[in-house]
Write an enzyme that holds these catalytic residues in place. Structure first.
Site, PDB file in Angstrom:
ATOM      1  N   GLU A  72       2.154 -14.315  14.321  1.00 50.78           N
ATOM      2  CA  GLU A  72       2.190 -14.484  12.862  1.00 50.78           C
ATOM      3  C   GLU A  72       2.133 -13.131  12.161  1.00 50.78           C
ATOM      4  O   GLU A  72       1.507 -12.192  12.656  1.00 50.78           O
ATOM      5  CB  GLU A  72       0.998 -15.336  12.417  1.00 50.78           C
ATOM      6  CG  GLU A  72       1.285 -16.831  12.365  1.00 50.78           C
ATOM      7  CD  GLU A  72       2.156 -17.229  11.174  1.00 50.78           C
ATOM      8  OE1 GLU A  72       2.867 -16.367  10.616  1.00 50.78           O
ATOM      9  OE2 GLU A  72       2.101 -18.403  10.799  1.00 50.78           O
ATOM     10  N   ASP A  73       2.756 -13.047  11.009  1.00 50.57           N
ATOM     11  CA  ASP A  73       2.626 -11.858  10.176  1.00 50.57           C
ATOM     12  C   ASP A  73       1.236 -11.828   9.542  1.00 50.57           C
ATOM     13  O   ASP A  73       0.561 -10.807   9.520  1.00 50.57           O
ATOM     14  CB  ASP A  73       3.717 -11.831   9.086  1.00 50.57           C
ATOM     15  CG  ASP A  73       3.877 -13.165   8.357  1.00 50.57           C
ATOM     16  OD1 ASP A  73       3.188 -14.159   8.712  1.00 50.57           O
ATOM     17  OD2 ASP A  73       4.695 -13.230   7.429  1.00 50.57           O
ATOM     18  N   ASP A 122      -3.428 -16.728   6.386  1.00 46.30           N
ATOM     19  CA  ASP A 122      -3.951 -16.718   5.021  1.00 46.30           C
ATOM     20  C   ASP A 122      -4.872 -17.934   4.850  1.00 46.30           C
ATOM     21  O   ASP A 122      -6.035 -17.887   5.245  1.00 46.30           O
ATOM     22  CB  ASP A 122      -2.730 -16.729   4.093  1.00 46.30           C
ATOM     23  CG  ASP A 122      -3.056 -16.724   2.617  1.00 46.30           C
ATOM     24  OD1 ASP A 122      -4.206 -16.481   2.251  1.00 46.30           O
ATOM     25  OD2 ASP A 122      -2.145 -16.978   1.808  1.00 46.30           O
ATOM     26  N   PHE A 153      -1.966 -10.174  -2.386  1.00 45.52           N
ATOM     27  CA  PHE A 153      -0.643 -10.640  -1.990  1.00 45.52           C
ATOM     28  C   PHE A 153       0.087  -9.409  -1.474  1.00 45.52           C
ATOM     29  O   PHE A 153       0.276  -8.439  -2.200  1.00 45.52           O
ATOM     30  CB  PHE A 153       0.121 -11.259  -3.156  1.00 45.52           C
ATOM     31  CG  PHE A 153       1.472 -11.739  -2.712  1.00 45.52           C
ATOM     32  CD1 PHE A 153       1.603 -12.968  -2.069  1.00 45.52           C
ATOM     33  CD2 PHE A 153       2.598 -10.948  -2.884  1.00 45.52           C
ATOM     34  CE1 PHE A 153       2.840 -13.394  -1.611  1.00 45.52           C
ATOM     35  CE2 PHE A 153       3.841 -11.376  -2.436  1.00 45.52           C
ATOM     36  CZ  PHE A 153       3.961 -12.600  -1.802  1.00 45.52           C
ATOM     37  N   ARG A 172      10.818  -7.063   2.969  1.00 44.31           N
ATOM     38  CA  ARG A 172      10.500  -7.206   4.398  1.00 44.31           C
ATOM     39  C   ARG A 172      10.772  -5.921   5.161  1.00 44.31           C
ATOM     40  O   ARG A 172      10.224  -5.680   6.227  1.00 44.31           O
ATOM     41  CB  ARG A 172      11.352  -8.321   5.033  1.00 44.31           C
ATOM     42  CG  ARG A 172      11.090  -9.700   4.481  1.00 44.31           C
ATOM     43  CD  ARG A 172      11.771 -10.739   5.362  1.00 44.31           C
ATOM     44  NE  ARG A 172      11.922 -12.028   4.704  1.00 44.31           N
ATOM     45  CZ  ARG A 172      10.985 -12.973   4.705  1.00 44.31           C
ATOM     46  NH1 ARG A 172       9.833 -12.766   5.306  1.00 44.31           N
ATOM     47  NH2 ARG A 172      11.196 -14.118   4.096  1.00 44.31           N
TER      48      ARG A 172
HETATM   49  P1  IMP Z   1      -1.077 -19.827   5.504  1.00 46.37           P
HETATM   50  O1  IMP Z   1      -0.432 -21.069   5.991  1.00 46.37           O
HETATM   51  O2  IMP Z   1      -1.673 -19.976   4.133  1.00 46.37           O
HETATM   52  O3  IMP Z   1      -2.082 -19.256   6.495  1.00 46.37           O
HETATM   53  O4  IMP Z   1       0.034 -18.723   5.293  1.00 46.37           O
HETATM   54  C1  IMP Z   1       0.963 -18.523   6.236  1.00 46.37           C
HETATM   55  C2  IMP Z   1       2.249 -17.900   5.755  1.00 46.37           C
HETATM   56  O5  IMP Z   1       2.324 -17.652   4.345  1.00 46.37           O
HETATM   57  C3  IMP Z   1       2.351 -16.563   6.406  1.00 46.37           C
HETATM   58  O6  IMP Z   1       2.912 -16.680   7.688  1.00 46.37           O
HETATM   59  C4  IMP Z   1       3.245 -15.812   5.441  1.00 46.37           C
HETATM   60  O7  IMP Z   1       4.601 -16.039   5.771  1.00 46.37           O
HETATM   61  C5  IMP Z   1       2.929 -16.402   4.108  1.00 46.37           C
HETATM   62  N1  IMP Z   1       1.979 -15.524   3.401  1.00 46.37           N
HETATM   63  C6  IMP Z   1       0.638 -15.656   3.321  1.00 46.37           C
HETATM   64  N2  IMP Z   1       0.066 -14.666   2.623  1.00 46.37           N
HETATM   65  C7  IMP Z   1       1.092 -13.857   2.239  1.00 46.37           C
HETATM   66  C8  IMP Z   1       1.163 -12.628   1.493  1.00 46.37           C
HETATM   67  O8  IMP Z   1       0.152 -12.044   1.030  1.00 46.37           O
HETATM   68  N3  IMP Z   1       2.409 -12.095   1.325  1.00 46.37           N
HETATM   69  C9  IMP Z   1       3.532 -12.667   1.820  1.00 46.37           C
HETATM   70  N4  IMP Z   1       3.516 -13.805   2.527  1.00 46.37           N
HETATM   71  C10 IMP Z   1       2.307 -14.398   2.743  1.00 46.37           C
HETATM   72 MG    MG Z   2       4.973 -16.463   8.039  1.00 43.63          MG
END
Ligand code: IMP
Ligand code: MG
Length: 177
Positions: A101-102, A105, A155, A168
């Protein structure tokens, strides 16, 4: 694109720090999986840059697969829903699966993947490697096995992460101030 340059972009994690940390994470994975094989599953699109750098430091037998999910849309906040765009994978039976994962969150995506792999592939021990870990934003508990940097609730963009499809390409992770 003009109105995408909202404010100043500040560096949160430098290119140098990212590269150093990616190598450290790979070294740890190499140690943990010595004598075994792994399948890295990169979650598109955000983790593609991290996965590409990480895999080049892996020295155990490794396969690279991709799945594509979407949760942010064009917003700066997670929608709270995971949209599965492409979950096509070969047979994962008996494999050591490491999801790349990048950023983790809210944990919604990781939570979805944990259930999905259990139900669909009968794997209940998938592991997660993420470059960024926004622990403070968690809504679902996630076991993060390898984490590059714990960050505050910014963010962020760059190194694979986007805002509305852009940024990106940045070699560092930045935030808007
Ligand atoms: P989660 O499901 O809320 O944990 O978020 C997962 C996905 O949301 C990550 O794999 C990202 O692709 C995107 N994401 C979450 N936070 C950010 C951010 O700060 N910037 C850009 N993309 C984000
Ligand atoms: Mg992602």
């Amino acid at each position: 694109m003009d109105n995408l340059i909202l404010k100043n972009l500040q560096v949160l994690v430098s290119e140098e720090d990212i590269q150093k940390r990616v190598k450290e994470i790979a070294d740890q994975i190499n140690k943990d999986y010595e004598g075994q094989e792994i399948v890295l599953i990169s979650v598109l699109k955000g983790s593609v840059v991290f996965a590409a750098d990480l895999i080049r430091h892996i020295n155990v037998p490794v396969q690279l697969e991709f799945i594509r999910l979407s949760s942010y849309g064009n917003e700066m906040r997670s929608s709270g829903k995971v949209k599965a765009i492409d979950l096509t994978l070969p047979n994962m039976n008996g494999k050591n699966v490491l999801i790349v994962e990048d950023i983790i969150d809210t944990g919604t995506t990781a939570n979805f993947l944990t259930s999905y792999f259990k139900l669909q592939h009968g794997i209940d021990n998938i592991k997660f490697v993420t470059l960024l870990n926004k622990e403070c934003a968690r809504k679902h508990e996630v076991q993060v096995d390898y984490s590059g940097f714990i960050i505050d609730d910014y963010f962020v963009v760059g190194y694979g992460l986007d805002y509305s499809g852009y940024y990106r390409n940045l070699p560092y992770v930045g935030y808007f101030s």
